[in-house]
Design a protein around this motif. Structure first.
Motif, PDB file in Angstrom:
ATOM      1  N   ILE A  23      36.306  10.458   6.357  1.00 30.35           N
ATOM      2  CA  ILE A  23      37.488  11.202   7.170  1.00 30.35           C
ATOM      3  C   ILE A  23      36.397  12.493   7.952  1.00 30.35           C
ATOM      4  N   ILE A  24      35.759  13.315   6.966  1.00 34.09           N
ATOM      5  CA  ILE A  24      35.271  14.442   7.443  1.00 34.09           C
ATOM      6  C   ILE A  24      33.941  14.032   8.493  1.00 34.09           C
ATOM      7  N   THR A  25      33.247  12.976   7.967  1.00 31.77           N
ATOM      8  CA  THR A  25      32.174  12.525   8.970  1.00 31.77           C
ATOM      9  C   THR A  25      32.677  11.914  10.278  1.00 31.77           C
ATOM     10  N   ILE A  26      33.856  11.269  10.353  1.00 34.35           N
ATOM     11  CA  ILE A  26      34.566  10.777  11.540  1.00 34.35           C
ATOM     12  C   ILE A  26      35.015  11.979  12.320  1.00 34.35           C
ATOM     13  N   ILE A  27      35.346  13.073  11.710  1.00 36.51           N
ATOM     14  CA  ILE A  27      35.943  14.323  12.413  1.00 36.51           C
ATOM     15  C   ILE A  27      34.659  15.154  12.925  1.00 36.51           C
ATOM     16  N   ALA A  28      33.684  15.060  12.387  1.00 32.91           N
ATOM     17  CA  ALA A  28      32.283  15.686  13.009  1.00 32.91           C
ATOM     18  C   ALA A  28      31.872  14.734  14.069  1.00 32.91           C
ATOM     19  N   ALA A  29      31.895  13.624  13.737  1.00 27.46           N
ATOM     20  CA  ALA A  29      31.152  12.600  15.054  1.00 27.46           C
ATOM     21  C   ALA A  29      32.193  12.834  16.025  1.00 27.46           C
ATOM     22  N   ALA A  30      33.409  12.887  16.022  1.00 30.53           N
ATOM     23  CA  ALA A  30      34.438  13.070  17.134  1.00 30.53           C
ATOM     24  C   ALA A  30      34.323  14.198  17.704  1.00 30.53           C
ATOM     25  N   GLY A  31      33.821  15.498  17.121  1.00 22.41           N
ATOM     26  CA  GLY A  31      33.609  16.686  17.669  1.00 22.41           C
ATOM     27  C   GLY A  31      32.550  16.729  18.532  1.00 22.41           C
ATOM     28  N   VAL A  32      31.605  16.084  18.243  1.00 21.88           N
ATOM     29  CA  VAL A  32      30.392  15.958  18.948  1.00 21.88           C
ATOM     30  C   VAL A  32      30.556  15.239  20.443  1.00 21.88           C
ATOM     31  N   LEU A  40      30.306  21.428  16.441  1.00 24.79           N
ATOM     32  CA  LEU A  40      29.191  20.819  16.176  1.00 24.79           C
ATOM     33  C   LEU A  40      28.691  21.395  14.727  1.00 24.79           C
ATOM     34  N   PHE A  41      29.344  22.569  14.297  1.00 21.11           N
ATOM     35  CA  PHE A  41      29.014  23.033  13.029  1.00 21.11           C
ATOM     36  C   PHE A  41      29.856  22.186  12.009  1.00 21.11           C
ATOM     37  N   ASN A  42      30.731  21.298  12.503  1.00 17.09           N
ATOM     38  CA  ASN A  42      31.707  20.286  11.602  1.00 17.09           C
ATOM     39  C   ASN A  42      30.509  19.796  11.142  1.00 17.09           C
ATOM     40  N   VAL A  43      29.273  19.068  11.785  1.00 13.78           N
ATOM     41  CA  VAL A  43      28.306  18.335  11.364  1.00 13.78           C
ATOM     42  C   VAL A  43      27.512  18.952  10.214  1.00 13.78           C
ATOM     43  N   ALA A  44      27.356  20.264  10.259  1.00 11.85           N
ATOM     44  CA  ALA A  44      26.711  20.907   9.004  1.00 11.85           C
ATOM     45  C   ALA A  44      27.521  20.462   7.706  1.00 11.85           C
ATOM     46  N   GLY A  45      28.927  20.806   8.081  1.00  6.97           N
ATOM     47  CA  GLY A  45      29.896  20.467   6.724  1.00  6.97           C
ATOM     48  C   GLY A  45      29.850  19.234   6.349  1.00  6.97           C
ATOM     49  N   PHE A 103      20.964  19.830  16.193  1.00  5.68           N
ATOM     50  CA  PHE A 103      19.784  20.072  15.390  1.00  5.68           C
ATOM     51  C   PHE A 103      19.691  21.250  14.394  1.00  5.68           C
ATOM     52  N   ILE A 104      20.102  22.050  15.027  1.00 12.24           N
ATOM     53  CA  ILE A 104      20.149  23.553  14.429  1.00 12.24           C
ATOM     54  C   ILE A 104      21.055  23.319  13.265  1.00 12.24           C
ATOM     55  N   ALA A 105      22.459  22.818  13.609  1.00 15.99           N
ATOM     56  CA  ALA A 105      23.451  22.830  12.524  1.00 15.99           C
ATOM     57  C   ALA A 105      22.980  21.898  11.394  1.00 15.99           C
ATOM     58  N   SER A 106      22.101  20.866  11.610  1.00 11.65           N
ATOM     59  CA  SER A 106      21.792  19.849  10.688  1.00 11.65           C
ATOM     60  C   SER A 106      20.512  20.356   9.887  1.00 11.65           C
ATOM     61  N   LEU A 107      19.847  21.223  10.511  1.00 11.15           N
ATOM     62  CA  LEU A 107      18.745  21.914   9.874  1.00 11.15           C
ATOM     63  C   LEU A 107      19.204  22.912   8.959  1.00 11.15           C
ATOM     64  N   LEU A 108      20.113  23.548   9.241  1.00 10.68           N
ATOM     65  CA  LEU A 108      20.767  24.627   8.117  1.00 10.68           C
ATOM     66  C   LEU A 108      21.450  23.822   7.053  1.00 10.68           C
ATOM     67  N   ALA A 109      22.134  22.739   7.395  1.00 10.73           N
ATOM     68  CA  ALA A 109      22.855  21.807   6.360  1.00 10.73           C
ATOM     69  C   ALA A 109      21.921  21.437   5.405  1.00 10.73           C
ATOM     70  N   SER A 110      20.852  20.863   5.955  1.00 10.57           N
ATOM     71  CA  SER A 110      19.624  20.152   5.005  1.00 10.57           C
ATOM     72  C   SER A 110      18.885  21.136   4.309  1.00 10.57           C
ATOM     73  N   SER A 111      18.885  22.440   4.841  1.00 12.11           N
ATOM     74  CA  SER A 111      17.967  23.458   3.963  1.00 12.11           C
ATOM     75  C   SER A 111      18.920  23.690   2.503  1.00 12.11           C
ATOM     76  N   ARG A 112      20.057  23.289   2.281  1.00 11.14           N
ATOM     77  CA  ARG A 112      20.818  23.417   1.142  1.00 11.14           C
ATOM     78  C   ARG A 112      20.141  22.762   0.038  1.00 11.14           C
ATOM     79  N   ILE A 113      19.337  21.750   0.281  1.00 11.66           N
ATOM     80  CA  ILE A 113      18.886  20.799  -0.713  1.00 11.66           C
ATOM     81  C   ILE A 113      17.372  21.698  -1.322  1.00 11.66           C
ATOM     82  N   ASN A 114      17.734  22.014  -2.691  1.00 14.25           N
ATOM     83  CA  ASN A 114      16.461  22.855  -3.210  1.00 14.25           C
ATOM     84  C   ASN A 114      16.225  22.259  -4.590  1.00 14.25           C
TER      85      ASN A 114
END
Length: 400
Positions: free
Chosen positions: A23-32, A288-293, A384-395
């Motif tokens: 559901i979160i993914t669908i909402i993020a895609a709909a926001g875009v 678009l920052f829903n994409v990051a979430g 892209f910026i939102a995705s970059l911030l989200a993917s940087s959480r992987i450590n």
């Protein structure tokens, strides 16, 4: 990179293990999609509004207009006229004398401008397109054509006889207040033979007459004019023509094009367009920052898979790229879908008038290549910026 891209596509198009994640993914895609569509609609709407606002200037304003660099008038002698006629880039030109005057018709008065034009004026300006009743000027120096607003204010129609005359008063040059006010003005009696309509402002501004009438009214010399209006030949270089004109008049004139003649209107429309773009972009950023979430939730959902990938040899940068590509793909596909939906809505507006300004006037729109490019670039960069911030959480801690 091919490995990360392949996994990213699998993650994007396969459902997650939790309905909440889906559901979160669908909402993020709909926001875009909605953000891209809204931005495209706004840009197309303002492009149409700009065309609608400026279409009147194409009827009324010439391609180029020559002003005196100082004072109200300048000399346009026979030599200069011959040089102007010899310019291949100039199709036609018209001599103009313009001045503020006082009108009186029966018991009503109004202050406005009189614009004296020569016989070439209808070759520079589409007079047939602006005259809504009656006829345009002939060679008769005692005929005028007034704006629709002036006609209403003075309760003056198109006169068929010379029984109802319009009096035009122009102040005589000089200083101080004359003892006899009747001697302070020159007067001409005229008959109105036509009514023009361009827009509300211009309909109240001008009375057109022959240039001979205004010369007599203002007591000007035969070679004196206040402006010269020009129509350029197809394919003519505006900058080259301006240079030649300045040379002909010894740099004693100012030449303006149609944009410069309407610089206030252009600035207002461009400012409104920019402000609207920034507001919708801000809304798109929030969406678009829903994409990051969504990417962060996907990382949590795929945590065990991430550990497995790391253990079989995938590096942390490659794992980060998986989720960066996933968010970027979501953004690109959402932007394309939003553009398609926006395009369909604009076409429907143009064909069926879904949104009306008045019962007979649909809201103007115009589809441009720039709108597609701006929307796609804006949405994909933010995504892209939102995705970059989200993917940087992987450590390292996450994969251990």
């Amino acid at each position: 990179m091919n490995f990360s891209y392949y996994i990213a596509k699998r993650y994007l198009f396969s459902p997650g293990s939790s309905n909440a994640i889906n559901i979160i993914t669908i909402i993020a895609a709909a926001g875009v999609v909605i953000g891209a569509m809204a931005l495209f609609l706004v840009l197309s709407g303002f492009a149409g509004l700009k065309d609608f606002s400026l279409q009147f200037s194409t009827y009324f304003d010439p391609d180029l207009k020559i002003f005196p660099s100082s004072g109200k008038t300048f000399t346009f002698n026979e030599t200069q006229q011959k040089q102007l006629e010899d310019l291949e880039d100039v199709a036609h030109f018209s001599k103009i004398i313009e001045e503020r005057v006082f009108l009186e018709f029966r018991d009503k008065q109004k202050t406005t401008y009189i614009k004296g034009v020569d016989a070439n004026y209808n070759k520079v300006i589409q007079t047939d397109s602006i005259v809504v009743y009656g006829n345009w000027l002939t060679n008769n120096d005692f005929q005028v054509v007034v704006g629709n607003g002036i006609s209403r204010e003075l309760s003056m129609g198109v006169e068929q006889t010379y029984t109802n005359l319009l009096s035009i008063y122009a102040p005589k040059p000089g200083k101080g207040i004359p003892n006899d006010p009747t001697k302070a003005f020159r007067t001409q009696k005229t008959v109105n033979i036509g009514i023009y309509s361009v827009n509300e402002e211009l309909d109240k501004k001008y009375v057109f007459s022959t240039i001979g009438l205004v010369r007599t009214l203002l007591d000007l010399q035969k070679d004196e004019v206040t402006h010269i209006e020009l129509k350029l030949s197809p394919g003519a270089s505006e900058a080259v023509v301006v240079q030649k004109l300045e040379s002909i008049f010894d740099n004693q004139v100012i030449v303006k094009n149609r944009v410069q003649l309407n610089d206030t209107l252009y600035k207002m429309l461009n400012t409104e367009n920019l402000v609207s773009y920034l507001v919708i972009t801000l809304i798109a950023i929030i969406a678009l920052f829903n994409v990051a979430g969504a990417i962060i939730m996907m990382i949590i959902d795929k945590k065990s898979n991430v550990k497995t990938l790391y253990n079989v040899g995938a590096s942390l940068p490659n794992i980060r790229k998986i989720f960066l590509f996933q968010g970027s793909l979501m953004t690109v596909l959402g932007a394309l879908l939003g553009l398609v939906l926006g395009f369909i809505l604009i076409v429907m507006q143009q064909q069926f008038g879904l949104l009306m300004i008045t019962p007979s006037l649909p809201y103007p729109t115009r589809i441009t290549t720039v709108s597609f490019v701006v929307v796609f670039f804006t949405i994909t960069v933010i995504g892209f910026i939102a995705s970059l911030l989200a993917s940087s959480r992987i450590n390292q801690k996450l994969v251990e």
